[in-house]
Design a protein around this motif. Structure first.
Motif, PDB file in Angstrom:
ATOM      1  N   ARG A 229      44.575  52.306  35.185  1.00  0.00           N
ATOM      2  CA  ARG A 229      44.231  51.720  36.484  1.00  0.00           C
ATOM      3  C   ARG A 229      45.433  51.783  37.438  1.00  0.00           C
ATOM      4  O   ARG A 229      45.277  52.025  38.642  1.00  0.00           O
ATOM      5  N   MET A 230      46.620  51.547  36.905  1.00  0.00           N
ATOM      6  CA  MET A 230      47.820  51.619  37.726  1.00  0.00           C
ATOM      7  C   MET A 230      48.031  53.043  38.240  1.00  0.00           C
ATOM      8  O   MET A 230      48.355  53.250  39.418  1.00  0.00           O
ATOM      9  N   ILE A 231      47.832  54.014  37.362  1.00  0.00           N
ATOM     10  CA  ILE A 231      47.974  55.410  37.773  1.00  0.00           C
ATOM     11  C   ILE A 231      46.948  55.762  38.840  1.00  0.00           C
ATOM     12  O   ILE A 231      47.268  56.434  39.835  1.00  0.00           O
ATOM     13  N   LEU A 232      45.709  55.308  38.656  1.00  0.00           N
ATOM     14  CA  LEU A 232      44.660  55.569  39.637  1.00  0.00           C
ATOM     15  C   LEU A 232      45.034  55.014  40.997  1.00  0.00           C
ATOM     16  O   LEU A 232      44.931  55.712  42.020  1.00  0.00           O
ATOM     17  N   GLU A 233      45.482  53.767  41.043  1.00  0.00           N
ATOM     18  CA  GLU A 233      45.884  53.163  42.313  1.00  0.00           C
ATOM     19  C   GLU A 233      47.067  53.906  42.919  1.00  0.00           C
ATOM     20  O   GLU A 233      47.136  54.093  44.143  1.00  0.00           O
ATOM     21  N   GLY A 234      48.006  54.320  42.074  1.00  0.00           N
ATOM     22  CA  GLY A 234      49.173  55.042  42.571  1.00  0.00           C
ATOM     23  C   GLY A 234      48.798  56.376  43.188  1.00  0.00           C
ATOM     24  O   GLY A 234      49.282  56.735  44.270  1.00  0.00           O
ATOM     25  N   ILE A 235      47.932  57.113  42.526  1.00  0.00           N
ATOM     26  CA  ILE A 235      47.516  58.420  43.048  1.00  0.00           C
ATOM     27  C   ILE A 235      46.762  58.267  44.362  1.00  0.00           C
ATOM     28  O   ILE A 235      46.988  59.027  45.326  1.00  0.00           O
ATOM     29  N   LEU A 236      45.881  57.286  44.439  1.00  0.00           N
ATOM     30  CA  LEU A 236      45.143  57.062  45.685  1.00  0.00           C
ATOM     31  C   LEU A 236      46.096  56.679  46.820  1.00  0.00           C
ATOM     32  O   LEU A 236      45.911  57.108  47.971  1.00  0.00           O
ATOM     33  N   SER A 237      47.113  55.895  46.516  1.00  0.00           N
ATOM     34  CA  SER A 237      48.099  55.528  47.537  1.00  0.00           C
ATOM     35  C   SER A 237      48.858  56.750  48.025  1.00  0.00           C
ATOM     36  O   SER A 237      49.134  56.898  49.228  1.00  0.00           O
ATOM     37  N   ILE A 238      49.210  57.642  47.088  1.00  0.00           N
ATOM     38  CA  ILE A 238      49.928  58.865  47.466  1.00  0.00           C
ATOM     39  C   ILE A 238      49.052  59.746  48.347  1.00  0.00           C
ATOM     40  O   ILE A 238      49.500  60.258  49.390  1.00  0.00           O
ATOM     41  N   VAL A 239      47.798  59.918  47.950  1.00  0.00           N
ATOM     42  CA  VAL A 239      46.875  60.767  48.717  1.00  0.00           C
ATOM     43  C   VAL A 239      46.659  60.207  50.115  1.00  0.00           C
ATOM     44  O   VAL A 239      46.574  60.959  51.098  1.00  0.00           O
ATOM     45  N   GLN A 240      46.579  58.891  50.223  1.00  0.00           N
ATOM     46  CA  GLN A 240      46.329  58.260  51.519  1.00  0.00           C
ATOM     47  C   GLN A 240      47.593  58.103  52.346  1.00  0.00           C
ATOM     48  O   GLN A 240      47.542  57.586  53.469  1.00  0.00           O
ATOM     49  N   GLY A 241      48.725  58.555  51.824  1.00  0.00           N
ATOM     50  CA  GLY A 241      49.976  58.536  52.571  1.00  0.00           C
ATOM     51  C   GLY A 241      50.567  57.165  52.790  1.00  0.00           C
ATOM     52  O   GLY A 241      51.266  56.922  53.776  1.00  0.00           O
ATOM     53  N   GLU A 242      50.312  56.228  51.886  1.00  0.00           N
ATOM     54  CA  GLU A 242      50.870  54.885  52.020  1.00  0.00           C
ATOM     55  C   GLU A 242      52.386  54.899  51.878  1.00  0.00           C
ATOM     56  O   GLU A 242      52.962  55.773  51.223  1.00  0.00           O
ATOM     57  N   ASN A 243      53.016  53.918  52.496  1.00  0.00           N
ATOM     58  CA  ASN A 243      54.459  53.764  52.353  1.00  0.00           C
ATOM     59  C   ASN A 243      54.787  53.544  50.868  1.00  0.00           C
ATOM     60  O   ASN A 243      54.154  52.729  50.199  1.00  0.00           O
ATOM     61  N   PRO A 244      55.778  54.280  50.334  1.00  0.00           N
ATOM     62  CA  PRO A 244      56.121  54.138  48.906  1.00  0.00           C
ATOM     63  C   PRO A 244      56.440  52.702  48.502  1.00  0.00           C
ATOM     64  O   PRO A 244      56.105  52.284  47.389  1.00  0.00           O
ATOM     65  N   HIS A 245      57.069  51.949  49.383  1.00  0.00           N
ATOM     66  CA  HIS A 245      57.405  50.558  49.050  1.00  0.00           C
ATOM     67  C   HIS A 245      56.150  49.687  48.972  1.00  0.00           C
ATOM     68  O   HIS A 245      56.076  48.776  48.135  1.00  0.00           O
ATOM     69  N   LEU A 246      55.181  49.969  49.830  1.00  0.00           N
ATOM     70  CA  LEU A 246      53.918  49.239  49.768  1.00  0.00           C
ATOM     71  C   LEU A 246      53.197  49.563  48.462  1.00  0.00           C
ATOM     72  O   LEU A 246      52.658  48.666  47.798  1.00  0.00           O
ATOM     73  N   MET A 247      53.196  50.862  48.104  1.00  0.00           N
ATOM     74  CA  MET A 247      52.578  51.262  46.849  1.00  0.00           C
ATOM     75  C   MET A 247      53.286  50.600  45.661  1.00  0.00           C
ATOM     76  O   MET A 247      52.646  50.132  44.719  1.00  0.00           O
ATOM     77  N   GLU A 248      54.600  50.532  45.737  1.00  0.00           N
ATOM     78  CA  GLU A 248      55.381  49.922  44.663  1.00  0.00           C
ATOM     79  C   GLU A 248      54.987  48.460  44.456  1.00  0.00           C
ATOM     80  O   GLU A 248      54.784  48.013  43.318  1.00  0.00           O
ATOM     81  N   GLU A 249      54.869  47.717  45.547  1.00  0.00           N
ATOM     82  CA  GLU A 249      54.489  46.308  45.444  1.00  0.00           C
ATOM     83  C   GLU A 249      53.089  46.157  44.866  1.00  0.00           C
ATOM     84  O   GLU A 249      52.813  45.244  44.076  1.00  0.00           O
ATOM     85  N   LYS A 250      52.191  47.070  45.232  1.00  0.00           N
ATOM     86  CA  LYS A 250      50.832  47.024  44.723  1.00  0.00           C
ATOM     87  C   LYS A 250      50.810  47.293  43.215  1.00  0.00           C
ATOM     88  O   LYS A 250      50.122  46.600  42.460  1.00  0.00           O
ATOM     89  N   LEU A 251      51.575  48.272  42.776  1.00  0.00           N
ATOM     90  CA  LEU A 251      51.561  48.660  41.367  1.00  0.00           C
ATOM     91  C   LEU A 251      52.306  47.665  40.481  1.00  0.00           C
ATOM     92  O   LEU A 251      52.028  47.570  39.281  1.00  0.00           O
ATOM     93  N   LYS A 252      53.212  46.908  41.066  1.00  0.00           N
ATOM     94  CA  LYS A 252      53.928  45.892  40.276  1.00  0.00           C
ATOM     95  C   LYS A 252      52.973  44.814  39.762  1.00  0.00           C
ATOM     96  O   LYS A 252      53.276  44.114  38.799  1.00  0.00           O
ATOM     97  N   ALA A 253      51.816  44.704  40.421  1.00  0.00           N
ATOM     98  CA  ALA A 253      50.825  43.721  39.969  1.00  0.00           C
ATOM     99  C   ALA A 253      50.274  44.082  38.593  1.00  0.00           C
ATOM    100  O   ALA A 253      49.736  43.214  37.889  1.00  0.00           O
TER     101      ALA A 253
END
Length: 259
Positions: free
Chosen positions: A216-240
């Motif tokens: 699930r973490m990988i899935l969220e990470g890949i979607l964040s990358i594809v959608q061009g999210e800020n890496p720090h925002l993605m990091e905070e999301k995945l830390k959950a």
């Protein structure tokens, strides 16, 4: 190897051996073994297809192994891919695909690099997660079945022993052997269920849950990358997706790398 599984097995065996003491040999009974062990394994074979049931001992050995589930390293990898994608574009990640060990992560990133729609990537990876979960549950259910049938065959052995005992009750010399079958089969059934079958099944179930969490973490990470999210925002999301201990370790490692 999973040290806790080995230590647990050793402790269980030691507890039984020392609990029985010098009379340990008296609880060894071949007829009871055949009735309970082979009988319950046979019933398990009937309940499951051969592709799973014939691998029952391989499934137990899988519980003894200790595959590393490193969520921290996975988060670091996704973060680095996110930064690279923002700097150089999504296509730049193609050169990293061969070095990725996780099939799930590699397949997801390959779909992202190929320009697949985020919703389609999500569907593909969710199907992979469901298939993994179903496969793991199929394996675990073999041990659950064995753990359920072993005590039942212990009771069958008890009934057999009592029938044999009553049939030869006029001969006092047969009471001991027949009574041993009646009681020891129940013991064997309980030992199989509570040491060999159900604990490994529980360990595999928890391990599968951890793998699903990482997926699930990988899935969220890949979607964040594809959608061009800020890496720090993605990091905070995945830390959950990290446990409290993992989160502290991750933050600590970030502080060390900052220097």
């Amino acid at each position: 190897m999973d040290i806790s599984t080995l230590v647990g097995l050793a402790l269980a065996i030691v507890a039984i051996v020392f609990g029985v003491g010098s009379e340990f040999i008296t609880i060894i009974d071949i007829p009871s073994f055949f009735i309970t062990v082979l009988g319950s394994i046979g019933a398990t074979f009937i309940a499951h297809p051969s592709s799973k049931s014939f691998k029952i001992f391989n499934i137990i050995m899988e519980a003894i192994r200790n595959p590393k589930i490193d969520n921290i390293e996975t988060l670091r990898t996704l973060y680095s891919f996110s930064e690279k994608a923002r700097r150089e574009g999504m296509i730049s990640l193609e050169e990293d695909l061969p070095s990725i060990q996780s099939d799930f992560l590699r397949d997801g990133l390959r779909a992202a690099v190929d320009g697949t729609d985020p919703e389609e990537i999500k569907k593909i990876l969710e199907i992979k997660m469901d298939m993994y979960d179903e496969e793991q549950e199929d394996k675990i259910s073999v041990l659950d079945t064995w753990g359920a049938y072993a005590p039942a065959f212990g009771m069958i052995g008890t009934l057999i022993g009592l029938v044999l005992l009553l049939d030869t009750l006029t001969d006092p010399s047969t009471i001991g052997p027949k009574m041993s079958i009646a009681l020891i089969t129940t013991l064997y059934g309980s030992l199989i269920a509570n040491i060999i079958a159900l604990p490994p099944a529980e360990k595999l179930r928890k391990r599968a849950g951890k793998n699903i969490n990482q997926m699930r973490m990988i899935l969220e990470g890949i979607l964040s990358i594809v959608q061009g999210e800020n890496p720090h925002l993605m990091e905070e999301k995945l830390k959950a997706f990290l446990s409290e201990e993992e989160r502290k370790q991750y933050e600590s490692s970030k502080g060390e790398n900052a220097f």
